[in-house]
Design a protein around this motif. Structure first.
Motif, mmCIF file in Angstrom:
data_model
loop_
_atom_site.group_PDB
_atom_site.id
_atom_site.type_symbol
_atom_site.label_atom_id
_atom_site.label_comp_id
_atom_site.label_asym_id
_atom_site.label_seq_id
_atom_site.Cartn_x
_atom_site.Cartn_y
_atom_site.Cartn_z
ATOM 1 N N VAL A 23 0.854 -1.202 0.000
ATOM 2 C CA VAL A 23 0.000 0.000 0.000
ATOM 3 C C VAL A 23 0.881 1.241 0.000
ATOM 4 C CG1 VAL A 23 -1.876 -1.129 1.261
ATOM 5 C CG2 VAL A 23 -0.100 0.050 2.530
ATOM 6 N N SER A 24 0.265 2.378 -0.213
ATOM 7 C CA SER A 24 0.986 3.648 -0.108
ATOM 8 C C SER A 24 1.487 3.803 1.339
ATOM 9 C CB SER A 24 0.020 4.767 -0.489
ATOM 10 O OG SER A 24 0.262 5.885 0.294
ATOM 11 N N SER A 25 2.713 4.323 1.511
ATOM 12 C CA SER A 25 3.326 4.391 2.852
ATOM 13 C C SER A 25 2.525 5.263 3.818
ATOM 14 C CB SER A 25 4.733 4.963 2.762
ATOM 15 O OG SER A 25 5.454 4.294 1.777
ATOM 16 N N THR A 27 -0.744 5.195 4.116
ATOM 17 C CA THR A 27 -2.058 4.579 4.368
ATOM 18 C C THR A 27 -2.295 4.270 5.844
ATOM 19 O OG1 THR A 27 -2.025 3.536 2.213
ATOM 20 C CG2 THR A 27 -3.478 2.538 3.830
ATOM 21 N N SER A 45 6.499 1.459 7.130
ATOM 22 C CA SER A 45 6.848 2.569 6.233
ATOM 23 C C SER A 45 8.351 2.714 6.023
ATOM 24 C CB SER A 45 6.247 3.870 6.748
ATOM 25 O OG SER A 45 6.577 4.052 8.086
ATOM 26 N N HIS A 48 10.513 0.294 1.729
ATOM 27 C CA HIS A 48 9.896 0.809 0.507
ATOM 28 C C HIS A 48 10.044 -0.192 -0.626
ATOM 29 C CE1 HIS A 48 8.844 4.874 1.804
ATOM 30 N NE2 HIS A 48 9.817 4.685 2.664
ATOM 31 N N GLY A 52 5.665 1.851 -2.538
ATOM 32 C CA GLY A 52 4.747 1.685 -1.419
ATOM 33 C C GLY A 52 5.435 0.943 -0.278
ATOM 34 N N SER A 53 4.651 0.507 0.700
ATOM 35 C CA SER A 53 5.200 -0.248 1.833
ATOM 36 C C SER A 53 4.277 -1.429 2.124
ATOM 37 C CB SER A 53 5.279 0.634 3.076
ATOM 38 O OG SER A 53 6.150 1.699 2.859
ATOM 39 N N ARG A 116 2.409 6.616 -4.855
ATOM 40 C CA ARG A 116 1.513 5.508 -5.154
ATOM 41 C C ARG A 116 0.189 5.821 -4.456
ATOM 42 N NH1 ARG A 116 2.697 0.089 -6.114
ATOM 43 N NH2 ARG A 116 0.943 -1.278 -5.748
ATOM 44 N N PRO A 118 -3.956 4.893 -3.534
ATOM 45 C CA PRO A 118 -4.663 3.627 -3.264
ATOM 46 C C PRO A 118 -5.370 3.065 -4.494
ATOM 47 C CG PRO A 118 -5.169 5.253 -1.586
ATOM 48 C CD PRO A 118 -4.406 5.972 -2.645
#
Ligand SMILES: [Zn+2]
Length: 361
Positions: A23-25, A27, A45, A48, A52-53, A116, A118
């Motif tokens: 997911v995006s870091s 989120t 996070s 990477h 994302g993470s 990035r 969602p």
């Protein structure tokens, strides 16, 4: 290791892989409704991968629904657009260098900055919004941000979304919990007791029937959002045939959708009071006491939006911004204490320290 044990270990690994999401870091995820309401899950996070993470969804039964939130990723400042890349990581892009462009779920802002998002739909929403902001004068940009911030802090809408996700996934989560216990508990115990036998084969048959039921529930629950789930029918076939997909079928249902996620503080009704207040204090500290802050600074757009929200929610200043409890000067951003005579916190980029009022301790 016997063949059965190897198969069991492979299932466990496949299951864990299915619980991992990239997911995006930035989120925020909430899992619930558990015994203590909803709990926050954050991605790793520091790691990477592909912009994302990784994030591990709630993996143990009883299975839970998941909902997503995002802090404010884009904040207009006088000469720059502030972009939140991760926790404590920001970039500033001059307005005349901003050229938003979408590639899949990636949002490219200038030649060196991309995020990035969602979903592809959300990347497109932000591409259009940022292109609009770029053309506005500074005060209108601020007003546009405040309007967006107000909408993202709608606690009733966030609670409704979470209740909907929980309701839509209720049956699939019951089946998934039964399936998990059957797969990792009953079959393992039967195999341990009877070895390769008809009893184990019959138990595996029950597992297969649960998977068929789960595939049908998945197709039924995703019917209203079928255009948002790629390869929906193939996924249903996977659920019918593969145990790990059957156990995680509720994730695809509760995380489907392309509406804008709320700000994490809109989860006030979901999280316990203490947990929510902890997050509220952190967001306030980070936005109000930005690097270089002095007591003469006016509120940033983010701090203004948060202050208005706290006021609306009836949260008083001493709750979200408690006065320092120490006798020494304290950094209002990181809460570190300093010796008397020091005035700035260098760790926070030169935030002016707060000195307790005489007699307050
Ligand atoms: Zn500090």
């Amino acid at each position: 290791m016997t063949d059965g044990q190897t198969l069991f270990a492979v299932f466990a690994l496949l299951y864990l892989a299915e619980c991992l999401r990239l997911v995006s870091s930035t989120t925020w995820m909430a899992a619930g409704p558990g015994g203590r309401g909803w709990t926050v899950i954050r991605p790793w996070s520091r790691l990477h991968v592909g912009g994302g993470s990784p994030l591990l969804l709630s993996a143990l039964p009883p299975m839970q629904a998941h909902v997503t939130a995002l802090p404010w990723l884009f904040v207009p400042e006088q000469d720059f657009l502030k972009v939140r890349l991760g926790d404590g990581m920001t970039a500033r892009i001059a307005w005349d260098r901003l050229g938003p462009r979408v590639e899949g779920a990636g949002l490219h802002l200038d030649p060196g900055t991309h995020l990035r998002m969602p979903s592809e739909a959300l990347a497109e929403i932000w591409r259009r919004r940022l292109a609009e902001w770029r053309e506005l004068p500074a005060d209108e940009r601020r007003a546009a941000f405040l309007k967006h911030a107000r909408a993202s802090l709608d606690t009733k809408a966030a609670a409704r979304t979470a209740a909907d996700a929980a309701q839509r996934t209720r049956m699939p989560r019951i089946i998934a919990t039964t399936h998990f216990i059957w797969c990792f508990g009953v079959i393992s115990a039967a195999y341990h007791r009877f070895g390769d036998s008809l009893v184990v084969l019959a138990s595996a048959g029950v597992l297969f029937l649960l998977q068929i039921a789960q595939a049908w529930l998945f197709l039924r629950a995703t019917l209203p959002v079928k255009s948002l789930i790629p390869h929906r029918r193939w996924r249903a076939l996977g659920i019918a045939l593969l145990p790990q997909l059957a156990m995680r079928a509720a994730d695809a249902i509760s995380l489907a959708g392309n509406e804008e996620p709320p700000h994490p503080l809109a989860w006030r009704g979901l999280l316990g009071g203490e947990s929510w207040l902890r997050h509220a204090r952190r967001f306030w500290r980070e936005t109000r006491y930005h690097p270089g802050w002095t007591r003469d600074n006016s509120l940033t757009p983010e701090a203004e939006a948060l202050k208005a929200f706290f006021c609306l929610e009836g949260v008083v200043g001493s709750d979200y911004d408690p006065p320092p409890g120490a006798k020494l000067p304290v950094c209002p951003r990181c809460n570190a204490e300093y010796q008397t005579g020091i005035t700035l916190c260098k760790d926070c980029g030169g935030v002016e320290l707060r000195t307790p009022m005489p007699g307050s301790v």
